[in-house]
Structures are given as C-alpha cells and as structure tokens.
Design a protein around this motif. Structure first.
Motif, PDB file in Angstrom:
ATOM      1  N   GLU A 167       0.820  -1.213   0.000  1.00 34.53           N
ATOM      2  CA  GLU A 167       0.000   0.000   0.000  1.00 34.53           C
ATOM      3  C   GLU A 167       0.855   1.265   0.000  1.00 34.53           C
ATOM      4  O   GLU A 167       0.576   2.211  -0.726  1.00 34.53           O
ATOM      5  N   LEU A 168       1.897   1.295   0.800  1.00 39.84           N
ATOM      6  CA  LEU A 168       2.740   2.495   0.851  1.00 39.84           C
ATOM      7  C   LEU A 168       3.481   2.707  -0.469  1.00 39.84           C
ATOM      8  O   LEU A 168       3.566   3.838  -0.959  1.00 39.84           O
ATOM      9  N   ALA A 169       3.993   1.636  -1.046  1.00 46.61           N
ATOM     10  CA  ALA A 169       4.677   1.765  -2.345  1.00 46.61           C
ATOM     11  C   ALA A 169       3.705   2.248  -3.413  1.00 46.61           C
ATOM     12  O   ALA A 169       4.045   3.096  -4.252  1.00 46.61           O
ATOM     13  N   ALA A 170       2.477   1.747  -3.402  1.00 44.56           N
ATOM     14  CA  ALA A 170       1.467   2.189  -4.367  1.00 44.56           C
ATOM     15  C   ALA A 170       1.151   3.673  -4.172  1.00 44.56           C
ATOM     16  O   ALA A 170       1.033   4.429  -5.146  1.00 44.56           O
ATOM     17  N   ARG A 212       6.830  16.887  -8.964  1.00 46.17           N
ATOM     18  CA  ARG A 212       7.755  15.759  -8.812  1.00 46.17           C
ATOM     19  C   ARG A 212       8.669  15.965  -7.600  1.00 46.17           C
ATOM     20  O   ARG A 212       9.078  17.060  -7.284  1.00 46.17           O
ATOM     21  N   MET A 213       8.984  14.856  -6.958  1.00 49.60           N
ATOM     22  CA  MET A 213       9.935  14.877  -5.847  1.00 49.60           C
ATOM     23  C   MET A 213      11.164  14.090  -6.274  1.00 49.60           C
ATOM     24  O   MET A 213      11.073  13.169  -7.086  1.00 49.60           O
ATOM     25  N   SER A 214      12.285  14.429  -5.713  1.00 47.63           N
ATOM     26  CA  SER A 214      13.484  13.636  -5.969  1.00 47.63           C
ATOM     27  C   SER A 214      13.364  12.330  -5.178  1.00 47.63           C
ATOM     28  O   SER A 214      12.573  12.220  -4.238  1.00 47.63           O
ATOM     29  N   ARG A 215      14.185  11.377  -5.557  1.00 50.05           N
ATOM     30  CA  ARG A 215      14.209  10.098  -4.842  1.00 50.05           C
ATOM     31  C   ARG A 215      14.547  10.342  -3.372  1.00 50.05           C
ATOM     32  O   ARG A 215      13.949   9.747  -2.467  1.00 50.05           O
ATOM     33  N   LEU A 216      15.510  11.231  -3.115  1.00 54.06           N
ATOM     34  CA  LEU A 216      15.915  11.552  -1.746  1.00 54.06           C
ATOM     35  C   LEU A 216      14.753  12.162  -0.960  1.00 54.06           C
ATOM     36  O   LEU A 216      14.554  11.847   0.219  1.00 54.06           O
ATOM     37  N   MET A 227      11.400   1.868  -1.472  1.00 53.80           N
ATOM     38  CA  MET A 227      12.200   2.613  -2.447  1.00 53.80           C
ATOM     39  C   MET A 227      12.620   1.713  -3.611  1.00 53.80           C
ATOM     40  O   MET A 227      12.656   2.150  -4.764  1.00 53.80           O
ATOM     41  N   HIS A 228      12.923   0.461  -3.326  1.00 55.12           N
ATOM     42  CA  HIS A 228      13.287  -0.477  -4.400  1.00 55.12           C
ATOM     43  C   HIS A 228      12.105  -0.660  -5.359  1.00 55.12           C
ATOM     44  O   HIS A 228      12.295  -0.698  -6.581  1.00 55.12           O
ATOM     45  N   ILE A 229      10.912  -0.772  -4.810  1.00 56.04           N
ATOM     46  CA  ILE A 229       9.719  -0.899  -5.665  1.00 56.04           C
ATOM     47  C   ILE A 229       9.564   0.341  -6.534  1.00 56.04           C
ATOM     48  O   ILE A 229       9.366   0.239  -7.757  1.00 56.04           O
ATOM     49  N   ILE A 260      11.676  -6.142 -13.938  1.00 54.08           N
ATOM     50  CA  ILE A 260      10.744  -6.812 -13.031  1.00 54.08           C
ATOM     51  C   ILE A 260      11.259  -6.653 -11.600  1.00 54.08           C
ATOM     52  O   ILE A 260      12.398  -7.013 -11.311  1.00 54.08           O
ATOM     53  N   PRO A 261      10.434  -6.119 -10.716  1.00 53.36           N
ATOM     54  CA  PRO A 261      10.851  -6.026  -9.310  1.00 53.36           C
ATOM     55  C   PRO A 261      11.168  -7.407  -8.744  1.00 53.36           C
ATOM     56  O   PRO A 261      10.601  -8.413  -9.174  1.00 53.36           O
ATOM     57  N   GLU A 262      12.035  -7.442  -7.743  1.00 54.79           N
ATOM     58  CA  GLU A 262      12.482  -8.711  -7.165  1.00 54.79           C
ATOM     59  C   GLU A 262      11.479  -9.311  -6.191  1.00 54.79           C
ATOM     60  O   GLU A 262      11.456 -10.523  -5.995  1.00 54.79           O
ATOM     61  N   THR A 263      10.653  -8.483  -5.581  1.00 55.69           N
ATOM     62  CA  THR A 263       9.751  -8.962  -4.527  1.00 55.69           C
ATOM     63  C   THR A 263       8.325  -9.113  -5.045  1.00 55.69           C
ATOM     64  O   THR A 263       7.929  -8.472  -6.022  1.00 55.69           O
ATOM     65  N   ILE A 264       7.545  -9.925  -4.347  1.00 62.01           N
ATOM     66  CA  ILE A 264       6.128 -10.071  -4.694  1.00 62.01           C
ATOM     67  C   ILE A 264       5.415  -8.731  -4.533  1.00 62.01           C
ATOM     68  O   ILE A 264       4.530  -8.389  -5.312  1.00 62.01           O
ATOM     69  N   GLU A 265       5.815  -7.954  -3.524  1.00 63.57           N
ATOM     70  CA  GLU A 265       5.190  -6.638  -3.316  1.00 63.57           C
ATOM     71  C   GLU A 265       5.426  -5.739  -4.532  1.00 63.57           C
ATOM     72  O   GLU A 265       4.508  -5.076  -5.018  1.00 63.57           O
ATOM     73  N   GLY A 266       6.652  -5.730  -5.034  1.00 61.13           N
ATOM     74  CA  GLY A 266       6.975  -4.920  -6.209  1.00 61.13           C
ATOM     75  C   GLY A 266       6.237  -5.390  -7.446  1.00 61.13           C
ATOM     76  O   GLY A 266       5.749  -4.581  -8.243  1.00 61.13           O
ATOM     77  N   LYS A 267       6.140  -6.696  -7.621  1.00 65.24           N
ATOM     78  CA  LYS A 267       5.428  -7.252  -8.777  1.00 65.24           C
ATOM     79  C   LYS A 267       3.958  -6.862  -8.739  1.00 65.24           C
ATOM     80  O   LYS A 267       3.355  -6.543  -9.770  1.00 65.24           O
TER      81      LYS A 267
END
Length: 195
Positions: A48-51, A66-70, A90-92, A105-112
């Motif tokens: 939810e937070l990544a979304a 837009r915001m920077s990654r930082l 952040m990885h997602i 493709i993201p590495e985690t199920i959350e990212g996918k």
C-alpha cells in the motif's frame, strides 16, 4: 496512521496534477494493489505504501509536483517507516516504471503486485482516457497517419505490450479484458478516421 499521513501528503501534492498521474490514479493503483495482494504472502503495508508513493519521483510529472528520490526517502523517514520497510518501498519505486522495453521486473512479490496494478491502470477504458490526458498535457496530437509521436502511437509503443508483461496471475486475468477493450477501441478509431 503512517498510511493515513502518506495518503494526505500524496493527495496534497498530486490532487490537481494534470498529466493523468494524479491522486485518483494513485488511489486506483493502491486499491488494485491491495486486491492483487489478497491471498498472497505479500506484506500489505509495503504494497500500500509503495502504491501511494510510486509516482512521486516520476519524470512525467511537472517539476513543481515531482519529488526527488531523496525527498521521497526523507518523507518515509519523517513518517517513521523503518529502515527495512523504507528500503523495500524505495526499491519498488525504483523498479516498477515501464522505461524502455518495460521488462524490468521487481524482485519482490510486493513490487510485482504494485507494478501490475500501475500497468493495469494504464490500459482499458481508464488507460485510454489517461493516454489522451497525458498527450494533451504535452501538446502531443491524437494521431499522426505517418506514424510519428501521437496518443494513438503510444498504444503500440507501450499499452498493447502491457498484457504480456504482467507478473501475477490475478494481474494477467484483469489485463485480458482491458486489453481486448483497447483493441476494440483502436479498431473503431481507425474505422472512424478513414471515413
């Protein structure tokens, strides 16, 4: 509380955003992400937070939105998100974008899950509407018969590819119907264009 505060901050920042990457897009992606996470081992908090935050550093946003990654990472820290969770989120955000071939493709199920939800909102009826909103915000024409940059060309460059890039079974199932709708739309568009 963290999710509520994140929602408020994103809503304030993207409430009136005019490229189709607005608060309503974020909210749809969040809801789709939660749906896709049902029955999986995914951490719903991360999903939810990544979304909620996924588009904040997107290059398609206007500079004042837009915001920077930082800045996004600092926002997570200010919301008291733990180090491990912050790293995962952040990885997602870093890996879900289509960019180029769309094959990252993201590495985690959350990212996918979040990637699938974001891609689902780019196709179907809503995806079509968002395509034209974005094209209009950039001064891109609806269609150019010579194949140059246009809203219609975007279907071939990206949107029609998304069905085949889904990561989850639930995402693939939802993408089928939305993909068919786009095909019917394009068929109708070209019939009307040629009359």
């Amino acid at each position: 509380m963290i999710k509520t505060d994140a929602e408020r901050l994103v809503k304030e920042r993207l409430g009136n955003e005019g490229s189709g990457h607005d608060w309503l897009h974020i909210d749809r992606v969040r809801k789709l992400s939660i749906q896709l996470a049902e029955g999986t081992e995914a951490d719903e908090f991360i999903v939810e937070l990544a979304a909620l935050l996924h588009d904040l550093p997107d290059r398609k946003l206007a500079d004042d939105r837009r915001m920077s990654r930082l800045e996004v990472e600092t926002m997570l820290t200010s919301l008291s998100v733990g180090d491990d969770e912050r790293t995962q989120i952040m990885h997602i955000i870093d890996t879900i974008s289509f960019k180029g071939t769309g094959r990252t493709i993201p590495e985690t199920i959350e990212g996918k899950i979040v990637q699938d939800a974001d891609r689902l909102d780019a196709i179907g009826a809503i995806g079509i509407a968002r395509t034209f909103i974005y094209a209009g915000s950039k001064g891109t024409p609806v269609y150019e018969p010579d194949g140059s940059d246009s809203a219609i060309q975007h279907f071939y460059d990206k949107l029609l590819k998304l069905k085949g890039l889904m990561n989850t079974d639930a995402g693939r199932k939802k993408a089928e119907e939305r993909h068919r709708f786009m095909e019917v739309y394009l068929e109708t568009f070209f019939k009307e264009w040629d009359r």
